[in-house]
Design a protein around this motif. Structure first.
Motif, mmCIF file in Angstrom:
data_model
loop_
_atom_site.group_PDB
_atom_site.id
_atom_site.type_symbol
_atom_site.label_atom_id
_atom_site.label_comp_id
_atom_site.label_asym_id
_atom_site.label_seq_id
_atom_site.Cartn_x
_atom_site.Cartn_y
_atom_site.Cartn_z
ATOM 1 N N LYS A 20 -4.347 -3.381 -1.596
ATOM 2 C CA LYS A 20 -3.851 -2.021 -1.937
ATOM 3 C C LYS A 20 -3.619 -1.123 -0.592
ATOM 4 C CE LYS A 20 -4.012 1.649 -5.270
ATOM 5 N NZ LYS A 20 -4.844 2.175 -6.599
ATOM 6 N N LEU A 21 -4.854 -1.104 -0.066
ATOM 7 C CA LEU A 21 -4.859 -0.303 1.283
ATOM 8 C C LEU A 21 -3.955 -0.827 2.218
ATOM 9 C CD1 LEU A 21 -8.898 -0.019 1.599
ATOM 10 C CD2 LEU A 21 -7.304 1.888 0.822
ATOM 11 N N GLU A 22 -3.886 -2.020 2.296
ATOM 12 C CA GLU A 22 -2.782 -2.698 3.243
ATOM 13 C C GLU A 22 -1.225 -2.083 2.960
ATOM 14 O OE1 GLU A 22 -1.658 -4.285 6.553
ATOM 15 O OE2 GLU A 22 -3.482 -5.459 5.638
ATOM 16 N N ARG A 23 -1.044 -1.977 1.694
ATOM 17 C CA ARG A 23 0.232 -1.266 1.159
ATOM 18 C C ARG A 23 0.460 -0.104 1.410
ATOM 19 N NH1 ARG A 23 -0.848 -4.865 -3.449
ATOM 20 N NH2 ARG A 23 -1.814 -3.253 -4.687
ATOM 21 N N LEU A 24 -0.722 0.730 1.416
ATOM 22 C CA LEU A 24 -0.863 2.165 1.946
ATOM 23 C C LEU A 24 -0.433 2.392 3.399
ATOM 24 C CD1 LEU A 24 -3.768 3.528 0.074
ATOM 25 C CD2 LEU A 24 -1.198 3.758 -0.684
ATOM 26 N N GLN A 25 -0.950 1.379 4.183
ATOM 27 C CA GLN A 25 -0.545 1.592 5.510
ATOM 28 C C GLN A 25 1.179 0.893 5.755
ATOM 29 O OE1 GLN A 25 -1.985 -1.826 8.377
ATOM 30 N NE2 GLN A 25 -2.711 -0.174 9.544
ATOM 31 N N ASN A 26 1.453 0.036 4.644
ATOM 32 C CA ASN A 26 2.906 -0.259 4.880
ATOM 33 C C ASN A 26 3.694 1.082 4.430
ATOM 34 O OD1 ASN A 26 2.188 -2.698 5.552
ATOM 35 N ND2 ASN A 26 2.373 -3.724 3.406
ATOM 36 N N VAL A 27 3.169 2.091 3.797
ATOM 37 C CA VAL A 27 4.007 3.114 3.494
ATOM 38 C C VAL A 27 4.348 3.971 4.729
ATOM 39 C CG1 VAL A 27 3.794 5.333 2.258
ATOM 40 C CG2 VAL A 27 3.248 3.274 0.991
ATOM 41 N N CYS A 28 3.233 4.015 5.497
ATOM 42 C CA CYS A 28 3.366 4.678 7.057
ATOM 43 C C CYS A 28 4.372 4.181 7.746
ATOM 44 C CB CYS A 28 1.910 4.719 7.516
ATOM 45 S SG CYS A 28 0.563 5.422 6.667
ATOM 46 N N LYS A 68 7.729 10.842 14.307
ATOM 47 C CA LYS A 68 7.215 10.283 12.908
ATOM 48 C C LYS A 68 6.171 9.254 13.290
ATOM 49 C CE LYS A 68 11.288 8.449 11.642
ATOM 50 N NZ LYS A 68 12.298 7.924 11.022
ATOM 51 N N ILE A 69 6.030 8.686 14.308
ATOM 52 C CA ILE A 69 4.817 8.040 14.742
ATOM 53 C C ILE A 69 3.380 8.929 14.847
ATOM 54 C CG2 ILE A 69 3.540 6.409 16.371
ATOM 55 C CD1 ILE A 69 6.363 5.134 17.111
ATOM 56 N N ALA A 70 3.834 10.093 15.681
ATOM 57 C CA ALA A 70 2.885 10.811 16.059
ATOM 58 C C ALA A 70 2.199 11.491 14.483
ATOM 59 C CB ALA A 70 3.146 12.127 16.724
ATOM 60 N N LEU A 71 3.194 11.534 13.533
ATOM 61 C CA LEU A 71 2.815 12.413 12.398
ATOM 62 C C LEU A 71 2.247 11.252 11.346
ATOM 63 C CD1 LEU A 71 6.104 14.226 11.361
ATOM 64 C CD2 LEU A 71 3.993 15.150 12.090
ATOM 65 N N ALA A 72 2.537 10.256 11.408
ATOM 66 C CA ALA A 72 1.788 9.004 10.816
ATOM 67 C C ALA A 72 0.368 8.879 11.190
ATOM 68 C CB ALA A 72 2.624 7.905 10.686
ATOM 69 N N LEU A 117 -2.859 7.942 8.515
ATOM 70 C CA LEU A 117 -3.735 6.955 8.793
ATOM 71 C C LEU A 117 -5.142 7.458 8.951
ATOM 72 C CD1 LEU A 117 -2.194 4.751 11.980
ATOM 73 C CD2 LEU A 117 -2.225 4.299 9.504
ATOM 74 N N PRO A 118 -5.415 8.831 9.297
ATOM 75 C CA PRO A 118 -6.793 9.209 9.168
ATOM 76 C C PRO A 118 -7.352 9.405 7.666
ATOM 77 C CG PRO A 118 -5.766 10.837 10.765
ATOM 78 C CD PRO A 118 -4.673 9.664 9.932
ATOM 79 N N ILE A 119 -6.527 9.269 6.684
ATOM 80 C CA ILE A 119 -6.853 9.380 5.177
ATOM 81 C C ILE A 119 -7.307 8.044 4.935
ATOM 82 C CG2 ILE A 119 -6.083 9.516 2.924
ATOM 83 C CD1 ILE A 119 -3.790 11.208 3.813
ATOM 84 N N LEU A 120 -6.690 6.928 5.525
ATOM 85 C CA LEU A 120 -6.936 5.521 5.234
ATOM 86 C C LEU A 120 -8.179 5.286 6.161
ATOM 87 C CD1 LEU A 120 -3.452 3.533 5.664
ATOM 88 C CD2 LEU A 120 -5.004 3.551 3.746
ATOM 89 N N ASP A 121 -8.424 5.720 7.237
ATOM 90 C CA ASP A 121 -9.471 5.344 8.048
ATOM 91 C C ASP A 121 -10.865 5.827 7.753
ATOM 92 O OD1 ASP A 121 -7.732 3.908 9.424
ATOM 93 O OD2 ASP A 121 -7.330 5.312 11.109
ATOM 94 N N TYR A 122 -10.894 7.405 7.255
ATOM 95 C CA TYR A 122 -12.158 7.990 6.709
ATOM 96 C C TYR A 122 -13.185 7.203 6.334
ATOM 97 C CZ TYR A 122 -15.582 11.414 5.704
ATOM 98 O OH TYR A 122 -16.666 12.245 5.362
ATOM 99 N N ALA A 123 -14.323 7.120 7.000
ATOM 100 C CA ALA A 123 -15.448 6.504 6.317
ATOM 101 C C ALA A 123 -15.310 5.281 5.776
ATOM 102 C CB ALA A 123 -15.978 7.445 5.338
ATOM 103 N N ASP A 124 -14.259 4.410 6.130
ATOM 104 C CA ASP A 124 -13.925 3.149 5.637
ATOM 105 C C ASP A 124 -15.044 2.127 6.264
ATOM 106 O OD1 ASP A 124 -13.377 2.956 8.603
ATOM 107 O OD2 ASP A 124 -11.509 2.110 8.375
ATOM 108 N N SER A 125 -15.899 2.439 7.086
ATOM 109 C CA SER A 125 -17.059 1.647 7.557
ATOM 110 C C SER A 125 -18.130 1.847 6.509
ATOM 111 C CB SER A 125 -17.708 2.180 8.704
ATOM 112 O OG SER A 125 -16.585 2.073 9.926
ATOM 113 N N CYS A 126 -18.099 2.591 5.480
ATOM 114 C CA CYS A 126 -19.178 2.914 4.524
ATOM 115 C C CYS A 126 -19.013 2.174 3.429
ATOM 116 C CB CYS A 126 -19.310 4.474 4.235
ATOM 117 S SG CYS A 126 -19.678 5.303 5.292
ATOM 118 N N TYR A 127 -17.594 1.735 2.960
ATOM 119 C CA TYR A 127 -17.439 0.946 1.801
ATOM 120 C C TYR A 127 -16.774 -0.291 2.373
ATOM 121 C CZ TYR A 127 -13.154 3.666 2.015
ATOM 122 O OH TYR A 127 -11.857 4.252 2.504
#
Length: 992
Positions: free
Chosen positions: A858-866, A829-833, A838-848
């Motif tokens: 809200k993004l923190e809550r999404l990581q909590n979902v994982c 499950k860790i490998a799947l997350a 996590l790549p969905i959360l991480d993609y291009a986060d340096s741009c915004y």
């Protein structure tokens, strides 16, 4: 394959002992239990009913959730070869449910999922050997005045049959007008029609609703087959809701109903229709038996092969022919080809004992349905819960065995079979015309000969660069070995030589392969055998049309080895002489979509800092890679001072190619490819980047390229915006002219334009008074938001739409994984997350980086979902302890590590983009004296006065960098830098 519990699918899995028999015996029995436990299973009833009937046999079930009752679906229908179509109402499938997760072997799953609300949905399982096409499906979500439907045209013995499923989700829905229109539109086109479904209209009643339906059916010259009550809910009057409509009742050999208590309180209804269906073909593949190979004996025999015959052959084609013959002859002895009959057990855990338990559960439900006493209800609930526990326990053991201590590739293949991640292929209709599809893939519009000649003349008249022409160098055995080992695909090309045949004896045949590759280079000839591509069509979406397939090329293994070697030499030449467009970020080391987005978003923010607006245009090229003209590409290479001998090699590489489409054991005819860089070729992205290199030569706007994604943008004050739009139109005209001269086409309908800036300036704009943006005379409307290289940009750069899209993707992917949460080991499950969420959360986060606290939360809550998925936590359980256990950082610090890692690459990676390097200047470089700043590697912060630019990557990255301890800034490698900054932030978390 997994199913959820009927009653408490959200509960965390509890492990039970294997004493299921004792637990079952402990459940209180009634006097008449034995008669119900001995009831024949629904699967046996169906087998007996259709046995000996060589007709088109169709059933309908109201499933009330395929995911919840997948075990029953498999137990009922898997192995029954007499049923050709299973029509399902209330499928409860959603777009995030993979078809692979709920497949029936031997069937295509055709779906029309309800969106926007719970429940609903219709689906058809149709035998995979029966050709079909989708005729019509209802819009989703369905309007209040219509039901849900799915109509397919099935071809049976050269006869077209319209097969449909219909579902009206409520007794209050007045679906009659839409249903009447549906019949009027399609019935005249077919002689044979079968429509089955839950119409939520009781024909046992003599009321307006039943009379409306019967009159519509009669007016359409259809017949409702007679039936008893099909819906039996405890303590309620039975009703006839599930109906079979046919156009030719004289073709109905048999019809009827059976209780389907494993699914719902609705009966299963069935028809045997007198049309002979096509015979199913066993899927037999020819595969080499590597599993039984003795590698010691193989190696010994390989040493005795006369490989000198390859070296003595004349042309490179002859060398490859001899080499392939010797290699295949060797493996025919040690790993012979054998026929393998493909079998797919959808649920290996579904034993006969569990099937018996499922039958007992259905029998208990049937008893409760017929006699709704408290005792029968308790008995049914106890059996249901016990059955669900046993199923979950068996599934969990099966999945544990498959994923623990296994090869990672095999584990991921297994997980894909459960619907995890992107499915490699959904079902492909049997009637798909492979020849037509191949022609579709290879068809391109021919260039005007006069235009082409003018472009070639222009290229040939360009002055010769003053550096040394590019020539190939001979490759070494070491180079070849590295190239071979860098390719991980085991796909077998048209020459029947695979990676698995090379690696076991690579030390013996490496000199031979090196000789062949050098022969290709020295003779300026690309081997003919390696120009043949096997195309696997992958559907881009469910229920695809011909234009919805993506061609995946399978090329000969050794051809990719040679292309990698050529790619490295050509790429080194281009970099050394600075020939690639500075703002081309596609397929270049150190460059990415993220670096491109950082450049563009920081430019926009700098404009906002200076009180300017940005007009951004995103252009879409149609089928660009396939439209590249061979002669013009060679002309472009020649203009870059590529030598005539290398041009000859590339001419040989491009011309004479052909491809065919392959689906399992079926092939199309070969088609010649007359244009385009080769699909799937290692060289293709680089060649396309070279081809499009000059598109920006005369642009006045700023621009950026990522492969064939071109965007141009201009910054201007509000008072100068009209002039900026004029300049944009002029540049669009130049792009149009270049595209015409080079044979590419821009699709105006997919081109987007947006004006970006502060909300204060944008509020003063009157879009109606702005000049139109035009491309080839087509007006491009101004958008409020656009999707740019995977992120959504809105006019004011608020990122609300982007965060919303990230949230949608995370929840959709998490929903797909959620049904696995009680079945997988924690490590998996860790490998799947980490791989899928996590790549969905991480993609291009340096741009915004200018997110509000609310958006970051809200993004923190999404990581909590994982985290909750990994540890099976409930919605309001605290996650901090588990995050520390995973050694994950909170979302703000996690984003900081991405910013700093990108900055480290920009500063110290020689291949990183110059358009970002120029933004960062170490403090010591601005002084002649040796100051303390020489050692501490601090960076100058560019002057800025507003929050717009202070939230840019440039400023934020420098501030974070300067705040790091000196030993981290002096990290010797990217890997150690990432490790050190993560440890640094984790320590800060502990201290706080």
């Amino acid at each position: 394959m997994l199913s959820c519990s009927d009653n408490d699918s959200d509960n965390v899995y509890e492990s039970f002992s294997s004493s299921s028999e004792d637990e079952l015996n402990s459940i209180e029995k009634t006097d008449s239990d034995d008669s119900f436990q001995s009831l024949p299973a629904l699967s046996d009833l169906l087998s007996s009913t259709f046995s000996g009937l060589n007709n088109f046999n169709v059933v309908h079930i109201n499933a009330q959730s395929i995911p919840a009752h997948y075990s029953e679906l498999i137990a009922t229908f898997h192995g029954n070869k007499h049923i050709h179509a299973i029509l399902v109402s209330e499928s409860w499938l959603k777009p995030f449910h993979s078809s692979a997760s709920y497949s029936l072997p031997g069937f295509n799953l055709i779906r029309n999922d309800r969106t926007g609300s719970r429940g609903g949905g219709v689906a058809i399982y149709l035998r995979s050997h029966i050709p079909f096409s989708i005729v019509n499906l209802s819009s989703q979500p369905p309007p209040d005045s219509a039901g849900e439907h799915l109509l397919v045209e099935a071809t049976l013995s050269h006869t077209k049959v319209l097969v449909g499923v219909y579902y009206s989700h409520s007794l209050n829905v007045n679906f009659f007008n839409s249903f009447e229109k549906l019949l009027e539109d399609f019935i005249p086109n077919y002689k044979h029609i079968i429509i089955m479904g839950d119409f939520n209209t009781c024909l046992l009643k003599n009321d307006l609703r039943s009379s409306s339906l019967t009159s519509i059916v009669k007016a359409s010259n259809m017949t409702i087959l007679p039936s008893g009550a099909t819906h039996h809910y405890p303590n309620s009057v039975p009703s006839l809701l599930d109906l079979s409509l046919v156009s030719s009742p004289d073709h109905v050999v048999k019809h009827g109903q059976f209780g389907a208590d494993g699914f719902s309180y609705h009966d299963l209804i069935y028809i045997s229709y007198k049309i002979r269906p096509p015979k199913a073909k066993s899927r037999i593949l020819l595969q080499r038996h590597f599993g039984g190979m003795n590698e010691h004996n193989l190696y010994s025999d390989a040493k005795n092969v006369n490989w000198d015959a390859v070296l003595n052959a004349g042309t490179v084609d002859e060398q490859i022919s001899v080499f392939n013959s010797l290699l295949i002859e060797l493996y025919d002895v040690h790993a012979p080809i054998r026929s393998v009959k493909m079998k797919h057990l959808p649920a290996p855990w579904l034993t006969d004992e569990i099937k018996c338990l499922l039958n007992q559960k259905a029998a208990a439900k049937s008893r409760y349905k017929m006699k709704a006493s408290a005792q029968n209800k308790t008995r049914y609930i106890e059996l249901r819960n016990h059955c669900n526990r046993v199923c979950r326990d068996a599934q969990r053991r099966h999945i544990h065995d498959a994923v623990q201590n296994g090869d990672p590739a095999k584990v991921w293949n297994f997980l894909r079979s459960l619907g995890v991640g992107k499915s490699r292929s959904d079902s492909i209709p049997q009637d798909l015309d492979l020849d037509s599809l191949n022609k579709h893939f290879t068809s391109v519009s021919a260039m005007d000969s006069g235009t082409k000649q003018r472009t070639l003349n222009h290229l040939s008249s360009m002055p010769t660069p003053d550096f040394t022409p590019f020539n190939f160098s001979q490759v070494t055995a070491c180079d070849v070995k590295k190239s071979i080992l860098s390719i991980t695909s085991n796909a077998v090309g048209s020459d029947s030589v695979s990676r698995k045949m090379i690696l076991p004896i690579i030390d013996i045949i490496l000199p031979v392969i090196t000789h062949i590759l050098n022969s290709s280079i020295s003779s300026n000839t690309f081997p003919s055998t390696w120009k043949e591509a096997q195309i696997i069509p992958l559907p881009k979406k469910p229920n695809p049309t011909m234009s919805d397939y993506r061609p995946i090329s399978i090329l000969p293994f050794l051809s990719k080895v040679l292309e990698r070697l050529v790619h490295r030499q050509l790429s080194d030449f281009l970099v050394k002489n600075n020939l690639m467009n500075q703002y081309q970020s596609g397929f270049r080391p150190g460059h990415s979509t993220v670096t491109a987005l950082v450049k563009i978003t920081d430019d926009v923010r700098l404009g906002m800092e200076n009180g300017q607006l940005t007009i951004l245009s995103l252009l879409d090229f149609s089928n660009a890679f396939n439209a590249v003209d061979f002669d013009i590409l060679l002309g472009v290479l020649r203009s870059l001072n590529v030598s005539p001998t290398v041009i000859d090699w590339f001419r040989s590489y491009l011309h004479g190619r052909r491809q065919r489409v392959r689906i399992e054991d079926s092939d199309s005819q070969w088609c010649n490819t007359l244009a385009g860089v080769p699909q799937g070729g290692v060289l293709s992205p680089l060649l396309f980047a070279i081809f499009i290199n000059s598109i920006s030569d005369h642009l006045t706007s700023s621009y950026h390229l990522y492969a064939d994604d071109l965007q141009i943008y201009s910054l201007a004050s509000p008072s100068e915006l009209h002039n900026a739009i004029y300049d944009t139109n002029c540049d669009l005209d130049r792009i149009s002219e270049w595209s015409y001269n080079y044979g590419l086409k821009v699709n105006p309908s997919k081109t987007q334009v947006i004006i970006l800036g502060s909300s204060r300036l944008l509020s003063k704009l009157d879009y109606g008074q702005l000049p139109a943006v035009l491309f080839d005379g087509v007006r491009i409307e101004y958008s409020k938001k656009v999707k740019n290289l995977g992120i959504i940009m809105d006019s004011c750069m608020t990122w609300m739409a982007q965060v919303g899209e990230v949230s949608r993707k995370v929840f959709a992917s998490a929903a797909c994984l959620r049904r696995l949460r009680n079945f997988l080991p924690t490590a998996t499950k860790i490998a799947l997350a980490q791989s899928l969420l996590l790549p969905i959360l991480d993609y291009a986060d340096s741009c915004y980086l200018d997110l509000t606290e609310e958006q970051l939360n809200k993004l923190e809550r999404l990581q909590n979902v994982c985290i909750r998925f990994i540890y099976g936590l409930r919605k309001y359980d605290h996650v901090s302890e588990f995050r520390r256990k995973l050694k994950w950082l909170p979302i703000r610090l996690r984003r900081n590590t991405h910013i700093l890692s990108l900055l480290y690459s920009i500063l110290f990676n020689p291949s990183s983009p110059s358009y970002l390097k120029e933004r960062f200047e170490f403090r010591f470089t601005t002084h002649n004296k040796n100051l303390r700043s020489t050692e501490n590697l601090r960076i100058n912060i560019p002057p800025h006065t507003t929050s717009f630019y202070s939230n840019s990557f440039t400023v934020q990255a420098i501030q974070l960098w300067n705040a790091l301890p000196l030993n981290i800034r002096q990290a010797p490698s990217p890997a150690s830098f990432k490790r050190m900054i993560k440890s640094h932030y984790l320590e800060e978390q502990v201290e706080s």
